[in-house]
Scaffold this active site. Structure first.
Site, PDB file in Angstrom:
ATOM      1  N   ALA A 182      40.086  45.727  39.233  1.00  0.00           N
ATOM      2  CA  ALA A 182      40.246  47.165  38.984  1.00  0.00           C
ATOM      3  C   ALA A 182      39.056  47.684  38.178  1.00  0.00           C
ATOM      4  O   ALA A 182      38.493  48.740  38.478  1.00  0.00           O
ATOM      5  CB  ALA A 182      41.549  47.430  38.240  1.00  0.00           C
ATOM      6  N   GLU A 222      42.656  38.399  37.649  1.00  0.00           N
ATOM      7  CA  GLU A 222      41.709  38.796  38.704  1.00  0.00           C
ATOM      8  C   GLU A 222      41.995  40.222  39.150  1.00  0.00           C
ATOM      9  O   GLU A 222      41.083  40.977  39.467  1.00  0.00           O
ATOM     10  CB  GLU A 222      41.738  37.797  39.870  1.00  0.00           C
ATOM     11  CG  GLU A 222      41.141  36.476  39.432  1.00  0.00           C
ATOM     12  CD  GLU A 222      40.831  35.489  40.555  1.00  0.00           C
ATOM     13  OE1 GLU A 222      40.858  35.871  41.734  1.00  0.00           O
ATOM     14  OE2 GLU A 222      40.561  34.322  40.224  1.00  0.00           O
ATOM     15  N   GLU A 223      43.278  40.583  39.197  1.00  0.00           N
ATOM     16  CA  GLU A 223      43.625  41.962  39.585  1.00  0.00           C
ATOM     17  C   GLU A 223      43.006  42.954  38.601  1.00  0.00           C
ATOM     18  O   GLU A 223      42.467  43.986  38.991  1.00  0.00           O
ATOM     19  CB  GLU A 223      45.154  42.116  39.613  1.00  0.00           C
ATOM     20  CG  GLU A 223      45.596  43.558  39.797  1.00  0.00           C
ATOM     21  CD  GLU A 223      47.075  43.731  40.124  1.00  0.00           C
ATOM     22  OE1 GLU A 223      47.745  42.727  40.408  1.00  0.00           O
ATOM     23  OE2 GLU A 223      47.540  44.888  40.106  1.00  0.00           O
ATOM     24  N   ARG A 224      43.060  42.630  37.314  1.00  0.00           N
ATOM     25  CA  ARG A 224      42.573  43.580  36.295  1.00  0.00           C
ATOM     26  C   ARG A 224      41.045  43.633  36.257  1.00  0.00           C
ATOM     27  O   ARG A 224      40.461  44.700  36.073  1.00  0.00           O
ATOM     28  CB  ARG A 224      43.194  43.243  34.940  1.00  0.00           C
ATOM     29  CG  ARG A 224      44.655  43.627  34.958  1.00  0.00           C
ATOM     30  CD  ARG A 224      45.525  43.060  33.888  1.00  0.00           C
ATOM     31  NE  ARG A 224      46.912  43.406  34.194  1.00  0.00           N
ATOM     32  CZ  ARG A 224      47.980  42.849  33.659  1.00  0.00           C
ATOM     33  NH1 ARG A 224      47.839  41.907  32.749  1.00  0.00           N
ATOM     34  NH2 ARG A 224      49.191  43.223  34.025  1.00  0.00           N
TER      35      ARG A 224
END
Ligand code: FAD
Length: 397
Positions: free
Chosen positions: A260, A255-257
């Site tokens: 981003a 989810e972080e990627r």
């Protein structure tokens, strides 16, 4: 908007967004223009922003829990709404505040929402969704950034508690956070099976903000080095199963990627600002924009940005449908950051001397985007994941 009223529309153009997504983006853009953009320059200069004040306002409007469970105060929507939300954060006139918000919504809390017990969700997730608490994520350490498996922070059991010793580095929101989603070693043995994610209140005895780090960009966001010296927390603050921390963190990175990538694929706004500038700026008797070299390059960059957008939407669509998108999320992160950096660098070039002056937005974008290929997994780490999922990486010894 609620889960019941929201719909995900797959248009022929392949867009995942329907009217409800656009409504969410519209509401967020209005909020940004009223509550964030007027303060961005001041916060960038101060190298910090009032996280509690801003997050409380966002929490009241539901912005901090778009895809979090309704039972915990979230909107309960699918990830396509989080993607739409993350895209709309690009209306903020800097990268630092979107990053700080992203830590709260998409980096420090996904594992807690998925694997946390009801009790730990009540204590840490609910106040993070309402904006009462500011969250941060503690994975990287002085000696271990790319190589997450080799972290040294340790949490050993003592009765019903863990006692934590170690340190974390480059912790976004770290000077203001109320709690940290901390990755620590809880046993000996395989580095992929000996780690646990633990919610640690930052006011616990033995937690020290050792220093606030001065950065080249992303200035309005505070970044801390943290020390943990005999920090005692109850074992019930653990997220999910003991020993599953590395696996949960790898899922959380998806989810972080994607998050981003949501921002990087909106880099077209700086191309547009550059076009507007170059139309007005004259050299050799004509607008700079009228040079074929320049307008061809801008056309090429816009094409790259569109390609990142297509990749991002494909990855989000598959993720919403329940697929493992480790490979695609890594591609989004790799390509998105590289394209954003390329766009930033060319736009600074075409702005000439003004591009090198800190006060211009293009200069801030250039400084902020540099982090994209380093933070949250460097480009080379993304290439490693992609190669591994393609089955072409030799086994590591
Ligand atoms: C502003 C900022 C905010 C951050 N926020 C957070 C946060 O909130 N929480 C958190 O946990 N971390 C955070 N980080 C840390 C960030 O995720 C790490 O900096 C990043 O993962 C890289 O780790 P490292 O700096 O230790 O680089 P290293 O691991 O020392 O690597 C240095 C460089 O070596 C290259 N490299 C690495 N591995 C390989 C390889 N296998 N093959 C080839 N080349 C390789 C890459 O180019 C890499 O940039 C943040 C960092 C910054 C700068």
């Amino acid at each position: 908007m609620t889960a019941a009223t929201a719909t995900t529309t797959q248009t022929p153009a392949g867009s995942l967004y329907g009217p409800d997504h656009l409504q969410l983006q519209d509401a967020l853009e209005k909020f940004i223009n009223a509550e964030i953009n007027p303060h961005v320059d001041e916060w960038e200069k101060a190298e910090i922003f009032p996280a509690h004040e801003l997050f409380r306002k966002m929490g009241k409007l539901g912005f901090l829990g778009v895809n979090k469970p309704v039972a915990n105060g979230g909107m309960g929507l699918d990830y396509s709404y989080s993607a739409a939300f993350a895209e709309a954060l690009s209306h903020i006139r800097c990268g630092a505040i979107p990053m700080a918000i992203g830590v709260q919504t998409d980096m420090a809390t996904p594992a807690l929402a998925k694997h946390g017990s009801d009790e730990v969700k009540r204590e840490f997730l609910e106040p993070s969704i309402s904006g009462e608490y500011v969250a941060c994520l503690g994975v990287s350490e002085v000696g271990a950034g790319s190589d997450v498996a080799s972290i040294r922070t340790i949490a050993r059991k003592d009765g019903d508690d863990y006692i934590i010793d170690g340190g974390k580095m480059w912790t976004t929101n770290g000077t203001q956070a109320d709690w940290i989603c901390l990755l620590a070693n809880t046993s000996e043995g395989s580095h992929h099976r000996n780690k646990t994610l633990i919610c640690v209140p930052m006011k616990s005895k033995g937690v020290e903000v050792a220093r606030k780090l001065k950065k080249a960009g992303m200035n309005a966001s505070d970044t801390a080095q943290l020390h943990f010296d005999g920090v005692r927390v109850p074992q019930r603050y653990r997220i999910g199963e003991e020993g599953m921390g590395f696996a949960y963190q790898m899922q959380q990175f998806q989810e972080e990627r994607l998050w981003a990538g949501a921002g990087w694929q909106k880099s077209g706004f700086i191309i547009q600002e550059t076009i507007d500038y170059l139309r007005e700026r004259k050299a050799f008797g004509k607008p700079l924009l009228d040079n074929q070299y320049i307008y061809y390059k801008l056309a090429e960059l816009q094409t790259e940005v569109e390609a990142v957008g297509a990749l991002f939407h494909k990855a989000v669509g598959l993720y919403v449908a329940g697929n493992d998108v480790t490979q695609l999320a890594s591609m989004v992160k790799l390509k998105g950051a590289r394209v954003a950096r390329e766009v930033a660098d060319w736009c600074v070039q075409f702005w000439g001397g003004m591009g090198y002056i800190e006060e211009t937005r293009v200069n801030r974008f250039w400084r902020d985007t540099r982090l994209g290929s380093i933070g949250g997994g460097a480009d080379e780490v993304m290439m490693g994941i992609i190669a591994k999922t393609m089955g072409i990486m030799p086994r590591q010894g």
